[in-house]
Design a protein around this motif. Structure first.
Motif, mmCIF file in Angstrom:
data_model
loop_
_atom_site.group_PDB
_atom_site.id
_atom_site.type_symbol
_atom_site.label_atom_id
_atom_site.label_comp_id
_atom_site.label_asym_id
_atom_site.label_seq_id
_atom_site.Cartn_x
_atom_site.Cartn_y
_atom_site.Cartn_z
ATOM 1 N N LYS A 11 37.559 -102.563 -88.278
ATOM 2 C CA LYS A 11 37.515 -102.696 -89.732
ATOM 3 C C LYS A 11 36.129 -102.304 -90.248
ATOM 4 C CE LYS A 11 38.560 -105.853 -93.443
ATOM 5 N NZ LYS A 11 39.103 -107.145 -93.841
ATOM 6 N N GLY A 12 36.130 -101.512 -91.324
ATOM 7 C CA GLY A 12 34.878 -101.072 -91.932
ATOM 8 C C GLY A 12 34.299 -99.813 -91.317
ATOM 9 N N VAL A 14 34.082 -95.894 -90.619
ATOM 10 C CA VAL A 14 34.450 -94.644 -91.266
ATOM 11 C C VAL A 14 34.373 -93.536 -90.226
ATOM 12 C CG1 VAL A 14 33.864 -92.997 -93.087
ATOM 13 C CG2 VAL A 14 33.549 -95.443 -93.471
ATOM 14 N N ARG A 20 36.792 -87.905 -98.562
ATOM 15 C CA ARG A 20 36.916 -88.307 -99.962
ATOM 16 C C ARG A 20 36.524 -89.776 -100.094
ATOM 17 N NH1 ARG A 20 42.549 -87.401 -101.289
ATOM 18 N NH2 ARG A 20 42.911 -89.566 -100.850
ATOM 19 N N PRO A 21 35.674 -90.114 -101.062
ATOM 20 C CA PRO A 21 35.274 -91.509 -101.264
ATOM 21 C C PRO A 21 36.476 -92.378 -101.637
ATOM 22 C CG PRO A 21 33.833 -90.030 -102.487
ATOM 23 C CD PRO A 21 34.960 -89.212 -101.956
ATOM 24 N N LYS A 22 36.438 -93.636 -101.249
ATOM 25 C CA LYS A 22 37.512 -94.565 -101.522
ATOM 26 C C LYS A 22 37.732 -94.662 -103.035
ATOM 27 C CE LYS A 22 39.026 -99.186 -100.306
ATOM 28 N NZ LYS A 22 38.696 -100.414 -99.577
ATOM 29 N N GLY A 23 38.988 -94.615 -103.449
ATOM 30 C CA GLY A 23 39.325 -94.726 -104.867
ATOM 31 C C GLY A 23 39.407 -93.403 -105.591
ATOM 32 N N THR A 24 38.944 -92.330 -104.977
ATOM 33 C CA THR A 24 39.024 -91.014 -105.598
ATOM 34 C C THR A 24 40.454 -90.505 -105.495
ATOM 35 O OG1 THR A 24 36.764 -90.535 -104.908
ATOM 36 C CG2 THR A 24 38.113 -88.653 -105.564
ATOM 37 N N ASN A 26 43.698 -88.146 -105.221
ATOM 38 C CA ASN A 26 44.009 -86.898 -104.553
ATOM 39 C C ASN A 26 44.088 -85.790 -105.610
ATOM 40 O OD1 ASN A 26 45.528 -84.743 -103.410
ATOM 41 N ND2 ASN A 26 46.263 -86.135 -101.843
#
Length: 91
Positions: A11-12, A14, A20-24, A26
């Motif tokens: 977990k955690g 990368v 692609r940054p988290k939340g960006t 598609n």
């Protein structure tokens, strides 16, 4: 060590730091949403005329199908006690 004993990634961790940054969103999804929005906006003007041509039963059917997009879905609450329970729905 990046992976756990069972082969899963810790977990955690990368694995692709240049990804692609988290939340960006598609890019393809964003383009598809814009295409659908444009299509709906162009067809909405004709929708009123099309609805007038329908029978009352057909209009009611369409209204029932559209309600979940406007009203929150209600859930049934079953209580086996004498207490009063209040349910608030998000708007």
């Amino acid at each position: 060590m990046v992976r756990n004993k069972n082969g899963t990634v810790k977990k955690g961790t990368v694995l692709n730091p240049k990804g692609r940054p988290k939340g960006t969103p598609n890019k393809t999804t964003a383009e598809l949403k814009e295409l659908i929005k444009t299509f709906v906006e162009s067809e909405i003007e004709e929708a009123e005329n099309l609805l007038i041509e329908l029978t009352p039963k057909e209009r009611l059917d369409i209204l029932c199908k559209l309600l979940p997009y406007v009203l929150p879905k209600q859930t049934e609450l079953i209580s086996d006690s004498d207490r009063t329970v209040t349910i608030n729905f998000k708007e």
